[in-house]
Design a protein around this motif. Structure first.
Motif, PDB file in Angstrom:
ATOM      1  N   PRO A  15       0.824  -1.200   0.000  1.00 35.70           N
ATOM      2  CA  PRO A  15       0.000   0.000   0.000  1.00 35.70           C
ATOM      3  C   PRO A  15       0.862   1.255   0.000  1.00 35.70           C
ATOM      4  O   PRO A  15       2.046   1.219   0.366  1.00 35.70           O
ATOM      5  CB  PRO A  15      -0.790  -0.127   1.308  1.00 35.70           C
ATOM      6  CG  PRO A  15       0.066  -0.976   2.189  1.00 35.70           C
ATOM      7  CD  PRO A  15       0.764  -1.929   1.266  1.00 35.70           C
ATOM      8  N   SER A  19      -1.346   5.606   3.379  1.00 35.66           N
ATOM      9  CA  SER A  19      -2.409   4.682   3.771  1.00 35.66           C
ATOM     10  C   SER A  19      -1.903   3.677   4.798  1.00 35.66           C
ATOM     11  O   SER A  19      -2.612   3.333   5.751  1.00 35.66           O
ATOM     12  CB  SER A  19      -2.939   3.946   2.532  1.00 35.66           C
ATOM     13  OG  SER A  19      -3.491   4.847   1.601  1.00 35.66           O
ATOM     14  N   ALA A  20      -0.660   3.193   4.604  1.00 36.05           N
ATOM     15  CA  ALA A  20      -0.090   2.257   5.569  1.00 36.05           C
ATOM     16  C   ALA A  20       0.085   2.917   6.932  1.00 36.05           C
ATOM     17  O   ALA A  20      -0.160   2.298   7.979  1.00 36.05           O
ATOM     18  CB  ALA A  20       1.249   1.740   5.056  1.00 36.05           C
ATOM     19  N   LEU A  23      -3.242   3.093   8.643  1.00 34.20           N
ATOM     20  CA  LEU A  23      -3.668   1.775   9.094  1.00 34.20           C
ATOM     21  C   LEU A  23      -2.929   1.367  10.365  1.00 34.20           C
ATOM     22  O   LEU A  23      -3.545   0.876  11.326  1.00 34.20           O
ATOM     23  CB  LEU A  23      -3.428   0.754   7.975  1.00 34.20           C
ATOM     24  CG  LEU A  23      -3.981  -0.660   8.207  1.00 34.20           C
ATOM     25  CD1 LEU A  23      -4.367  -1.289   6.876  1.00 34.20           C
ATOM     26  CD2 LEU A  23      -2.991  -1.568   8.925  1.00 34.20           C
ATOM     27  N   TYR A  69       5.846  -3.216   7.024  1.00 35.49           N
ATOM     28  CA  TYR A  69       5.549  -2.477   5.789  1.00 35.49           C
ATOM     29  C   TYR A  69       6.785  -2.388   4.904  1.00 35.49           C
ATOM     30  O   TYR A  69       6.705  -2.565   3.682  1.00 35.49           O
ATOM     31  CB  TYR A  69       5.040  -1.078   6.128  1.00 35.49           C
ATOM     32  CG  TYR A  69       4.926  -0.176   4.920  1.00 35.49           C
ATOM     33  CD1 TYR A  69       3.881  -0.340   4.011  1.00 35.49           C
ATOM     34  CD2 TYR A  69       5.875   0.816   4.674  1.00 35.49           C
ATOM     35  CE1 TYR A  69       3.783   0.471   2.892  1.00 35.49           C
ATOM     36  CE2 TYR A  69       5.779   1.621   3.559  1.00 35.49           C
ATOM     37  CZ  TYR A  69       4.731   1.451   2.677  1.00 35.49           C
ATOM     38  OH  TYR A  69       4.634   2.246   1.569  1.00 35.49           O
ATOM     39  N   LEU A 137      -3.414  -6.983   7.479  1.00 41.35           N
ATOM     40  CA  LEU A 137      -4.159  -5.803   7.032  1.00 41.35           C
ATOM     41  C   LEU A 137      -3.360  -5.019   5.996  1.00 41.35           C
ATOM     42  O   LEU A 137      -3.918  -4.519   5.009  1.00 41.35           O
ATOM     43  CB  LEU A 137      -4.509  -4.912   8.225  1.00 41.35           C
ATOM     44  CG  LEU A 137      -5.558  -5.467   9.185  1.00 41.35           C
ATOM     45  CD1 LEU A 137      -5.701  -4.547  10.406  1.00 41.35           C
ATOM     46  CD2 LEU A 137      -6.912  -5.615   8.488  1.00 41.35           C
ATOM     47  N   LEU A 138      -2.041  -4.891   6.202  1.00 39.83           N
ATOM     48  CA  LEU A 138      -1.204  -4.198   5.221  1.00 39.83           C
ATOM     49  C   LEU A 138      -1.193  -4.941   3.882  1.00 39.83           C
ATOM     50  O   LEU A 138      -1.242  -4.329   2.819  1.00 39.83           O
ATOM     51  CB  LEU A 138       0.223  -4.066   5.761  1.00 39.83           C
ATOM     52  CG  LEU A 138       0.436  -3.058   6.896  1.00 39.83           C
ATOM     53  CD1 LEU A 138       1.837  -3.204   7.466  1.00 39.83           C
ATOM     54  CD2 LEU A 138       0.203  -1.637   6.413  1.00 39.83           C
ATOM     55  N   GLN A 141      -4.516  -4.422   2.268  1.00 43.88           N
ATOM     56  CA  GLN A 141      -4.588  -3.044   1.790  1.00 43.88           C
ATOM     57  C   GLN A 141      -3.800  -2.888   0.491  1.00 43.88           C
ATOM     58  O   GLN A 141      -4.264  -2.245  -0.460  1.00 43.88           O
ATOM     59  CB  GLN A 141      -4.033  -2.099   2.862  1.00 43.88           C
ATOM     60  CG  GLN A 141      -4.235  -0.617   2.546  1.00 43.88           C
ATOM     61  CD  GLN A 141      -3.621   0.264   3.619  1.00 43.88           C
ATOM     62  OE1 GLN A 141      -2.444   0.124   3.937  1.00 43.88           O
ATOM     63  NE2 GLN A 141      -4.408   1.157   4.188  1.00 43.88           N
ATOM     64  N   GLY A 142      -2.612  -3.493   0.433  1.00 46.38           N
ATOM     65  CA  GLY A 142      -1.832  -3.441  -0.799  1.00 46.38           C
ATOM     66  C   GLY A 142      -2.531  -4.126  -1.951  1.00 46.38           C
ATOM     67  O   GLY A 142      -2.513  -3.647  -3.089  1.00 46.38           O
ATOM     68  N   TYR A 144      -5.715  -4.422  -2.299  1.00 49.12           N
ATOM     69  CA  TYR A 144      -6.836  -3.571  -2.699  1.00 49.12           C
ATOM     70  C   TYR A 144      -6.366  -2.464  -3.648  1.00 49.12           C
ATOM     71  O   TYR A 144      -6.980  -2.234  -4.703  1.00 49.12           O
ATOM     72  CB  TYR A 144      -7.483  -2.958  -1.467  1.00 49.12           C
ATOM     73  CG  TYR A 144      -8.473  -1.861  -1.775  1.00 49.12           C
ATOM     74  CD1 TYR A 144      -9.738  -2.156  -2.276  1.00 49.12           C
ATOM     75  CD2 TYR A 144      -8.134  -0.516  -1.585  1.00 49.12           C
ATOM     76  CE1 TYR A 144     -10.640  -1.153  -2.578  1.00 49.12           C
ATOM     77  CE2 TYR A 144      -9.033   0.489  -1.878  1.00 49.12           C
ATOM     78  CZ  TYR A 144     -10.284   0.175  -2.374  1.00 49.12           C
ATOM     79  OH  TYR A 144     -11.167   1.175  -2.676  1.00 49.12           O
ATOM     80  N   TYR A 145      -5.267  -1.806  -3.297  1.00 42.71           N
ATOM     81  CA  TYR A 145      -4.755  -0.742  -4.163  1.00 42.71           C
ATOM     82  C   TYR A 145      -4.272  -1.309  -5.499  1.00 42.71           C
ATOM     83  O   TYR A 145      -4.443  -0.687  -6.550  1.00 42.71           O
ATOM     84  CB  TYR A 145      -3.623   0.012  -3.470  1.00 42.71           C
ATOM     85  CG  TYR A 145      -4.116   1.055  -2.490  1.00 42.71           C
ATOM     86  CD1 TYR A 145      -4.608   2.272  -2.937  1.00 42.71           C
ATOM     87  CD2 TYR A 145      -4.089   0.820  -1.120  1.00 42.71           C
ATOM     88  CE1 TYR A 145      -5.073   3.228  -2.047  1.00 42.71           C
ATOM     89  CE2 TYR A 145      -4.547   1.765  -0.216  1.00 42.71           C
ATOM     90  CZ  TYR A 145      -5.038   2.969  -0.689  1.00 42.71           C
ATOM     91  OH  TYR A 145      -5.500   3.911   0.194  1.00 42.71           O
TER      92      TYR A 145
END
Length: 367
Positions: A15, A19-20, A23, A69, A137-138, A141-142, A144-145
């Motif tokens: 991500p 955003s990271a 989060l 991350y 979650l990271l 999230q990545g 998703y992007y």
């Protein structure tokens, strides 16, 4: 892009930093809130301990979470198996560092209840779970992007494909038309009918200039489309003389209705090729525009025989027009084929009615 490549790109994504950061901050604030509420219900002593330990603990733990991350970012381009391994190792490593800090903090503040080793194991268990959750979650999230990015790329690819298809379809001029037109011009020159040859060259030039200059993504007014068809029929009338009769019906209120350029030209060319060319008697080609129930109807009808009508449905012109309707209007664009009772062949196109605003006239210059 294959399915395997797409899946790999999703996993190999990380991500954006902003955003990271949000989060990780949210996850640690949530953990701090749970820690504080738990201390509140356990009693004043536990609440004091939560307030005293929670904030410094979450600040350092949250900073250490960024190492996960970083691991995701650094291993973006490595194979998935190696990246999974690096991800798991980073989670375990961060959890151990967090556990060491949490245990040392408790010892420094004098609230270490268990023996150091037992306290470290207890903290390691909790931190491994928490860090794994943050890492998952990271990763999600990545993904998703990456999915959003791939969707945008796919939309752009589809748009370019659509533009290429429309361009190819619009430039699918029948080579026979050019051959026959040039042959007719040559015959006029040999017969010294120079005025007619010159007129035919002018109309052919105008027709081709309009064909090459038209933007496949830009709609044109029906009146401009009909004017181009008139140029085409004038060219063909030199070849066929009185055998070709044409009529045009265009209500004034539909003159500015928008249609794809050269949408009707393949239909008119089909009518000339399959109805006019084989006939020894005059054949009428009627072109009309109508409004029906809020939709625009465009019609090309010839008065050829039934046999000619059957033949006219076998050319590539109909497939060309049908595909352009699909690309421009989807399910809203339809094509209907029929045979009039008087004979011949009729093609009716139906599409959404979109009328362009009439350009405003320039104000008169002041005297």
């Amino acid at each position: 892009m294959t399915r395997v490549t797409a899946d790999r790109m999703l996993w190999q994504s990380a991500p954006p930093l902003r955003s990271a950061t949000l989060l990780i901050l949210g996850a640690n604030l949530f953990t701090l809130a749970v820690f504080t509420v738990q201390g509140f219900f356990r009693g004043p002593a536990d609440l004091y301990e939560a307030l005293r330990l929670g904030l410094p603990m979450m600040i350092v733990d949250g900073a250490l979470d960024f190492l996960v991350y970083v691991a995701l970012r650094v291993t973006e381009r490595v194979p998935p198996t190696l990246r999974w391994t690096a991800f798991v190792l980073s989670v375990l490593g961060v959890a151990m560092l967090q556990s060491f800090w949490d245990t040392e903090l408790r010892q420094m503040t004098g609230v270490l209840v268990y023996p150091y080793r037992a306290a470290f194991i207890r903290a390691a268990t909790l931190n491994t779970y928490n860090t794994a959750m943050v890492g998952a979650l990271l990763a999600f999230q990545g993904a998703y992007y990456a999915l959003r990015r791939n969707e945008r790329l796919l939309d752009q690819a589809r748009q370019r494909e659509r533009e290429a298809q429309m361009l190819a379809l619009r430039f699918q001029l029948n080579p026979h038309f050019l051959f026959n037109t040039l042959n007719a011009i040559s015959s006029l020159v040999v017969l010294r009918r120079t005025d007619e040859a010159e007129s035919m060259i002018d109309r052919l030039s105008s027709f081709l200039r309009g064909s090459l200059a038209a933007d496949p993504d830009r709609m044109v007014a029906v009146e401009d489309e009909f004017e181009m068809l008139d140029n085409y029929l004038e060219i063909e009338s030199v070849r066929f003389g009185e055998r070709l009769v044409s009529t045009v019906e265009l209500p004034p209120e539909l003159a500015r209705a928008q249609v794809p350029p050269f949408l009707l030209q393949p239909l008119v060319e089909n009518a000339v090729k399959y109805a006019v060319a084989p006939s020894r008697s005059p054949v009428t080609i009627a072109i009309a525009a109508r409004q029906q129930g809020g939709l625009l109807e465009l019609e090309v009808c010839d008065s050829g025989s039934d046999a000619m009508a059957v033949a006219s449905g076998t050319g590539v012109g109909l497939a060309n027009v049908r595909e352009r309707l699909r690309l421009n209007y989807g399910d809203e664009g339809t094509m209907q084929l029929s045979r009039p009772e008087s004979g011949g062949f009729r093609v009716t196109l139906t599409m959404p009615l979109r009328i362009a605003a009439t350009p405003a006239k320039a104000p008169p210059l002041a005297a």
